[in-house]
Design a protein around this motif. Sequence first.
Motif, PDB file in Angstrom:
ATOM      1  N   ASP A   1      47.306  30.616  25.972  1.00 17.11           N
ATOM      2  CA  ASP A   1      45.861  30.793  26.067  1.00 17.11           C
ATOM      3  C   ASP A   1      45.195  29.719  26.923  1.00 17.11           C
ATOM      4  OD1 ASP A   1      45.518  33.180  24.716  1.00 17.11           O
ATOM      5  OD2 ASP A   1      45.218  32.215  22.773  1.00 17.11           O
ATOM      6  N   TYR A   2      45.625  28.453  26.777  1.00 17.33           N
ATOM      7  CA  TYR A   2      44.988  27.398  27.558  1.00 17.33           C
ATOM      8  C   TYR A   2      45.240  27.580  29.051  1.00 17.33           C
ATOM      9  CZ  TYR A   2      49.295  24.698  28.403  1.00 17.33           C
ATOM     10  OH  TYR A   2      50.530  24.283  28.817  1.00 17.33           O
ATOM     11  N   GLN A   3      46.391  28.178  29.422  1.00 18.44           N
ATOM     12  CA  GLN A   3      46.673  28.442  30.833  1.00 18.44           C
ATOM     13  C   GLN A   3      45.803  29.587  31.352  1.00 18.44           C
ATOM     14  OE1 GLN A   3      50.854  28.802  29.834  1.00 18.44           O
ATOM     15  NE2 GLN A   3      51.351  27.310  31.465  1.00 18.44           N
ATOM     16  N   LEU A   4      45.617  30.603  30.520  1.00 18.45           N
ATOM     17  CA  LEU A   4      44.743  31.714  30.904  1.00 18.45           C
ATOM     18  C   LEU A   4      43.290  31.234  31.018  1.00 18.45           C
ATOM     19  CD1 LEU A   4      46.326  34.477  28.654  1.00 18.45           C
ATOM     20  CD2 LEU A   4      46.603  34.201  31.130  1.00 18.45           C
ATOM     21  N   ASP A   5      42.877  30.328  30.123  1.00 17.78           N
ATOM     22  CA  ASP A   5      41.535  29.740  30.209  1.00 17.78           C
ATOM     23  C   ASP A   5      41.368  28.967  31.515  1.00 17.78           C
ATOM     24  OD1 ASP A   5      40.825  30.759  27.722  1.00 17.78           O
ATOM     25  OD2 ASP A   5      41.262  28.878  26.652  1.00 17.78           O
ATOM     26  N   TYR A   6      42.388  28.203  31.885  1.00 18.07           N
ATOM     27  CA  TYR A   6      42.360  27.446  33.146  1.00 18.07           C
ATOM     28  C   TYR A   6      42.202  28.384  34.337  1.00 18.07           C
ATOM     29  CZ  TYR A   6      44.710  25.643  37.314  1.00 18.07           C
ATOM     30  OH  TYR A   6      45.042  25.340  38.603  1.00 18.07           O
ATOM     31  N   ILE A   7      42.985  29.457  34.373  1.00 18.77           N
ATOM     32  CA  ILE A   7      42.899  30.417  35.474  1.00 18.77           C
ATOM     33  C   ILE A   7      41.502  31.021  35.527  1.00 18.77           C
ATOM     34  CG2 ILE A   7      43.787  32.625  36.346  1.00 18.77           C
ATOM     35  CD1 ILE A   7      46.526  31.781  35.038  1.00 18.77           C
ATOM     36  N   ALA A   8      40.951  31.376  34.378  1.00 17.57           N
ATOM     37  CA  ALA A   8      39.601  31.949  34.325  1.00 17.57           C
ATOM     38  C   ALA A   8      38.560  30.947  34.830  1.00 17.57           C
ATOM     39  CB  ALA A   8      39.263  32.395  32.901  1.00 17.57           C
ATOM     40  N   ARG A   9      38.696  29.675  34.454  1.00 19.21           N
ATOM     41  CA  ARG A   9      37.740  28.660  34.912  1.00 19.21           C
ATOM     42  C   ARG A   9      37.807  28.464  36.422  1.00 19.21           C
ATOM     43  NH1 ARG A   9      39.676  25.883  30.357  1.00 19.21           N
ATOM     44  NH2 ARG A   9      40.803  24.421  31.703  1.00 19.21           N
ATOM     45  N   VAL A  10      39.007  28.494  36.977  1.00 20.29           N
ATOM     46  CA  VAL A  10      39.151  28.347  38.433  1.00 20.29           C
ATOM     47  C   VAL A  10      38.495  29.528  39.143  1.00 20.29           C
ATOM     48  CG1 VAL A  10      40.794  28.303  40.350  1.00 20.29           C
ATOM     49  CG2 VAL A  10      41.204  26.899  38.326  1.00 20.29           C
ATOM     50  N   ILE A  11      38.747  30.728  38.658  1.00 14.53           N
ATOM     51  CA  ILE A  11      38.153  31.918  39.276  1.00 14.53           C
ATOM     52  C   ILE A  11      36.631  31.866  39.162  1.00 14.53           C
ATOM     53  CG2 ILE A  11      37.926  34.439  39.116  1.00 14.53           C
ATOM     54  CD1 ILE A  11      40.908  34.454  38.199  1.00 14.53           C
ATOM     55  N   ALA A  12      36.123  31.514  37.989  1.00 14.26           N
ATOM     56  CA  ALA A  12      34.675  31.452  37.781  1.00 14.26           C
ATOM     57  C   ALA A  12      34.032  30.378  38.655  1.00 14.26           C
ATOM     58  CB  ALA A  12      34.356  31.199  36.308  1.00 14.26           C
ATOM     59  N   ALA A  13      34.748  29.291  38.918  1.00 13.09           N
ATOM     60  CA  ALA A  13      34.212  28.201  39.742  1.00 13.09           C
ATOM     61  C   ALA A  13      34.309  28.499  41.235  1.00 13.09           C
ATOM     62  CB  ALA A  13      34.944  26.899  39.427  1.00 13.09           C
ATOM     63  N   SER A  14      35.071  29.504  41.601  1.00 11.90           N
ATOM     64  CA  SER A  14      35.269  29.832  43.013  1.00 11.90           C
ATOM     65  C   SER A  14      34.075  30.634  43.541  1.00 11.90           C
ATOM     66  CB  SER A  14      36.553  30.638  43.195  1.00 11.90           C
ATOM     67  OG  SER A  14      36.363  31.993  42.835  1.00 11.90           O
ATOM     68  N   PRO A  15      33.953  30.727  44.854  1.00 18.16           N
ATOM     69  CA  PRO A  15      32.871  31.522  45.435  1.00 18.16           C
ATOM     70  C   PRO A  15      33.192  33.010  45.518  1.00 18.16           C
ATOM     71  CG  PRO A  15      34.074  30.442  47.182  1.00 18.16           C
ATOM     72  CD  PRO A  15      34.670  29.955  45.877  1.00 18.16           C
ATOM     73  N   TYR A  16      34.276  33.443  44.888  1.00 20.10           N
ATOM     74  CA  TYR A  16      34.740  34.818  45.026  1.00 20.10           C
ATOM     75  C   TYR A  16      34.433  35.651  43.785  1.00 20.10           C
ATOM     76  CZ  TYR A  16      37.398  32.291  48.526  1.00 20.10           C
ATOM     77  OH  TYR A  16      37.751  31.472  49.557  1.00 20.10           O
ATOM     78  N   SER A  17      34.169  36.928  44.012  1.00 19.16           N
ATOM     79  CA  SER A  17      34.004  37.859  42.896  1.00 19.16           C
ATOM     80  C   SER A  17      35.382  38.161  42.307  1.00 19.16           C
ATOM     81  CB  SER A  17      33.359  39.161  43.386  1.00 19.16           C
ATOM     82  OG  SER A  17      34.270  39.870  44.218  1.00 19.16           O
ATOM     83  N   VAL A  18      35.405  38.764  41.139  1.00 19.45           N
ATOM     84  CA  VAL A  18      36.671  39.129  40.511  1.00 19.45           C
ATOM     85  C   VAL A  18      37.443  40.079  41.431  1.00 19.45           C
ATOM     86  CG1 VAL A  18      37.745  40.333  38.563  1.00 19.45           C
ATOM     87  CG2 VAL A  18      35.852  38.741  38.161  1.00 19.45           C
ATOM     88  N   GLU A  19      36.751  41.000  42.057  1.00 15.30           N
ATOM     89  CA  GLU A  19      37.408  41.953  42.952  1.00 15.30           C
ATOM     90  C   GLU A  19      38.009  41.235  44.159  1.00 15.30           C
ATOM     91  OE1 GLU A  19      34.233  42.328  41.737  1.00 15.30           O
ATOM     92  OE2 GLU A  19      34.808  43.795  40.224  1.00 15.30           O
ATOM     93  N   GLU A  20      37.300  40.251  44.698  1.00 13.78           N
ATOM     94  CA  GLU A  20      37.838  39.479  45.825  1.00 13.78           C
ATOM     95  C   GLU A  20      39.052  38.664  45.392  1.00 13.78           C
ATOM     96  OE1 GLU A  20      34.012  38.492  48.628  1.00 13.78           O
ATOM     97  OE2 GLU A  20      34.057  37.607  46.623  1.00 13.78           O
ATOM     98  N   VAL A  21      39.013  38.128  44.181  1.00 14.13           N
ATOM     99  CA  VAL A  21      40.148  37.350  43.683  1.00 14.13           C
ATOM    100  C   VAL A  21      41.365  38.256  43.486  1.00 14.13           C
ATOM    101  CG1 VAL A  21      41.020  35.960  41.760  1.00 14.13           C
ATOM    102  CG2 VAL A  21      38.735  35.532  42.678  1.00 14.13           C
ATOM    103  N   ARG A  22      41.133  39.478  43.015  1.00 11.35           N
ATOM    104  CA  ARG A  22      42.258  40.428  42.880  1.00 11.35           C
ATOM    105  C   ARG A  22      42.875  40.709  44.242  1.00 11.35           C
ATOM    106  NH1 ARG A  22      43.004  43.579  37.708  1.00 11.35           N
ATOM    107  NH2 ARG A  22      44.720  44.389  38.918  1.00 11.35           N
TER     108      ARG A  22
END
Length: 168
Positions: free
Chosen positions: A31-52
């Motif tokens: 879970d802590y690794q998934l939280d880290y990945i989510a925080r990085v994505i949320a902090a990025s300038p990209y939408s979820v679709e762009e990250v995919r």
Amino acid sequence: MTTTLSPLELQSRMPVWEALSEFWLDTELADYQLDYIARVIAASPYSVEEVRAIHDYEVAPAVSANLMSVAGEWAGFDSEWLNAKCHRCAARRHLHWYRARIWLQRPLFRFFTEHYWLQVVPRVRSLLGARGQDTRDQSAYAATGTSGSQAAGSEIYSQHEEKTDAGA
């Protein structure tokens, strides 16, 4: 024809590449690794679709063979190696033959990572909702010349490394 990422785009991409590469480690993510990945994505300038799309066109082609190896990497990919491989994949992203190759490989990518995406995307949306950023205004990032990952990316990565070191 290849597309080169600007230094600003490259700086924004690297934390995302490193976070998404964890989907391809030869271990089950906690879970802590998934939280880290989510925080990085949320902090990025990209939408979820762009990250995919970044995952499918830049990260997965660079590291997907790891899960098909008898003794795959489980501790984490070397950052320099990973960033160089993902950068090469990003440069090919707009080539027709490369897009066709990814289209053929996408079912395999989904098979190995979809269960992680189903856990990470709600976490990203929750983080963005908590900040009042449900939608991304890409023009705001372009106008300021900064990205959310520049400031937060190194802090998030440091927190992740501390947890990883503590767990080892």
